[in-house]
Design a protein around this motif. Structure first.
Motif, PDB file in Angstrom:
ATOM      1  N   ARG A   1       0.904  -1.749   0.084  1.00 32.06           N
ATOM      2  CA  ARG A   1       0.041  -0.403  -0.186  1.00 32.06           C
ATOM      3  C   ARG A   1       0.984   1.216   0.469  1.00 32.06           C
ATOM      4  O   ARG A   1       1.606   1.534   0.992  1.00 32.06           O
TER       5      ARG A   1
ATOM      6  N   ASP B   1     -12.566   3.429   5.560  1.00 30.94           N
ATOM      7  CA  ASP B   1     -11.993   2.350   4.815  1.00 30.94           C
ATOM      8  C   ASP B   1     -11.640   1.103   6.012  1.00 30.94           C
ATOM      9  O   ASP B   1     -11.256  -0.114   5.611  1.00 30.94           O
ATOM     10  N   GLN B   2     -10.583   1.349   7.202  1.00 31.33           N
ATOM     11  CA  GLN B   2      -9.951   1.534   7.668  1.00 31.33           C
ATOM     12  C   GLN B   2     -10.773   0.865   8.893  1.00 31.33           C
ATOM     13  O   GLN B   2     -10.726  -1.418   9.225  1.00 31.33           O
TER      14      GLN B   2
ATOM     15  N   ARG C   1      -2.243   5.315   3.509  1.00 30.52           N
ATOM     16  CA  ARG C   1      -3.146   4.370   4.757  1.00 30.52           C
ATOM     17  C   ARG C   1      -4.265   4.632   4.381  1.00 30.52           C
ATOM     18  O   ARG C   1      -4.737   5.086   3.527  1.00 30.52           O
ATOM     19  N   ARG C   2      -4.985   3.249   4.728  1.00 29.39           N
ATOM     20  CA  ARG C   2      -6.539   3.483   4.300  1.00 29.39           C
ATOM     21  C   ARG C   2      -7.033   4.531   5.010  1.00 29.39           C
ATOM     22  O   ARG C   2      -6.514   5.107   6.324  1.00 29.39           O
TER      23      ARG C   2
END
Length: 475
Positions: free
Chosen positions: A83, A91-92, A86-87
């Motif tokens: 990735r 989304d995380q 970071r999400r």
């Protein structure tokens, strides 16, 4: 990673992980098709079952397993530059909920028999806007599965269906070696897992394809109206009541093999058929529906008492008389002169005649053995039609699902009455399990509601503990 309180270097844990496990037995998929969260409707012990996307870790024990997995996955992504960014927080959150649901349902399945779980990889399903789609179903769902199945992770073993043009992709998953180790190390039990009380409970299905044995009828979208809102409110009331009920199970004296159950699995759904809300409507779900008759009649305790089973006798046939505005001519609608010893066969053939949309040309599946060698289906059908001349024109009209809807309405009304009387009652299609001390009150309610809704008197029998026999619906 710090949010989970893990100590030491996660990368070292990855390097030290066990080698990938091979050779897990995986049952054949019945069909490559979309699975839209149909948990509880058609489960069979010993076979792969649908993924329950609402399962979650309910104890510190299982939360620790999920937390470690999320941390390991984050470290793996960082280590291999999977990735760039970071999400986003939302989304995380979805990512973590998805990991939790997958691992929790795998742990649950392992504890209750170790059968495979099938999930969809169809973008058409995962990306669709639908009242049936759970939050964890997104287009990244297959990627999360693949990540959990990496040899370095070892949380999931998966058998991915081939990418066939025009066929939805399904995958069978099983716990990987790391997850199996965590289950054993932490001595995980079914009480460490639970199910969110969310997701659609009013389900509408299309008619099944008569030429496709495995077709269960695809779920249909529908517009909300006063009727669906009423059905959903009634079921929410019933589900909350059952969630708080005092239910226990004692396996003493019950022969092996035992049906695997989790006492927390109590949530019911109503499934309507043929694309109509006046067709079908039976209640599915609840651990007691998965039990064999001998198991639930022997081991189920409600409010500390031995449970008894109250069955509507001849329900389908009696409802058919009510639909025709007629009264049954006899108490036993399945008793036919010349076929006295074939009563069970007559019952099943008559049920088939109610559901069939054209005259039967052969004995229904599994019924031929219930008749004598010289018995012919045409003669049996004519004998049934002659006995029931008042409703002869109702046979072979395909109205079985309509009759089943009336049965389901009866059962919902009885459950609401039982709730008002503070008597716990567990539905099994056309039967109820109640505490022994409440059997008389429950029977009175069942008789009263049936009469009111059909205009025909009911027969309700109380079943005692018996040896194992196949379950046969009154329809």
């Amino acid at each position: 990673m710090g949010d989970f309180g893990l100590v030491g270097c996660v990368a070292a844990l990855i390097d030290a992980c066990l080698p990938p496990h091979a050779g897990w037995p995986v049952c054949d998929l019945r069909k490559y098709m979309d699975q839209l969260n149909s948990v509880g409707e058609f489960e069979e012990v010993g076979r792969d079952r649908p993924f329950n996307p609402y399962r979650f870790a309910a104890s510190e024990n299982t939360k620790g397993i999920v937390g470690e997995a999320i941390a390991l996955l984050a470290s793996y992504e960082d280590r291999f530059n999977l990735r760039r960014n970071r999400r986003r927080p939302r989304d995380q959150q979805t990512f973590e909920q998805t990991v939790e649901a997958i691992l929790s349902d795998l742990m649950h399945g392992q504890l209750l028999g170790g059968t495979g779980i099938y999930v969809t990889r169809s973008n058409r399903v995962l990306g669709a806007k639908s009242r049936y789609r759970p939050p964890v179903y997104s287009k990244v769902f297959p990627a999360i599965l693949d990540l959990l199945a990496k040899p370095e992770m070892g949380y999931v073993e998966q058998d991915v269906a081939p990418d066939v043009q025009g066929v939805s992709r399904s995958t069978v998953i099983l716990p990987g070696p790391r997850l199996l180790d965590r289950i054993a190390e932490r001595e995980v039990g079914v009480d460490d897992l639970d199910t969110h009380q969310s997701g659609e409970t009013i389900i509408l299905k299309r008619s099944k394809d008569p030429n496709d044995y495995w077709d269960e009828g695809e779920r249909l979208e529908y517009q909300e109206d006063d009727r669906t809102e009423r059905y959903r409110a009634e079921l929410a009331e019933i589900n909350q009541w059952l969630r708080e009920a005092d239910l226990q199970f004692d396996w003493k004296g019950i022969a092996w093999p035992h049906t695997p159950i989790a006492l927390r699995d109590r949530r019911l759904r109503r499934v309507f058929t043929q694309g109509r809300f006046d067709s079908g409507g039976r209640l599915f779900g609840g651990f007691w529906q998965q039990l064999r008759k001998d198991e639930r009649r022997t081991g189920l305790l409600i409010s500390g008492e031995k449970a008894v089973e109250l069955d509507y006798g001849q329900a389908g046939a009696r409802i058919l008389y009510g639909m025709a505005g007629q009264q049954p001519a006899s108490d036993d609608l399945y008793h036919l002169w010349g076929y006295v010893q074939q009563r069970e066969g007559i019952k099943r053939v008559m049920s088939a005649m109610i559901f069939a949309d054209k005259p039967l040309e052969r004995f229904p599946k599994f019924t031929r053995k219930l008749f004598r060698k010289g018995d012919k289906i045409a003669e049996v059908v004519e004998a049934i039609a002659s006995k029931h001349s008042l409703i002869r024109d109702r046979f072979h009209c395909g109205i079985g699902h309509d009759a089943q809807f009336i049965e389901s309405q009866i059962m919902v009304e009885v459950l609401l009455i039982m709730r008002a009387k503070r008597i716990t009652a567990l539905p099994i299609h056309d039967a109820l399990m109640v505490p022994g001390s409440a059997a008389a009150a429950a029977k009175d309610a069942m008789l009263s509601v049936f009469q009111q809704m059909t205009g025909v008197p009911a027969i309700v029998t109380q079943s005692e503990v018996e040896t194992l026999r196949p379950f046969v619906s009154s329809f």
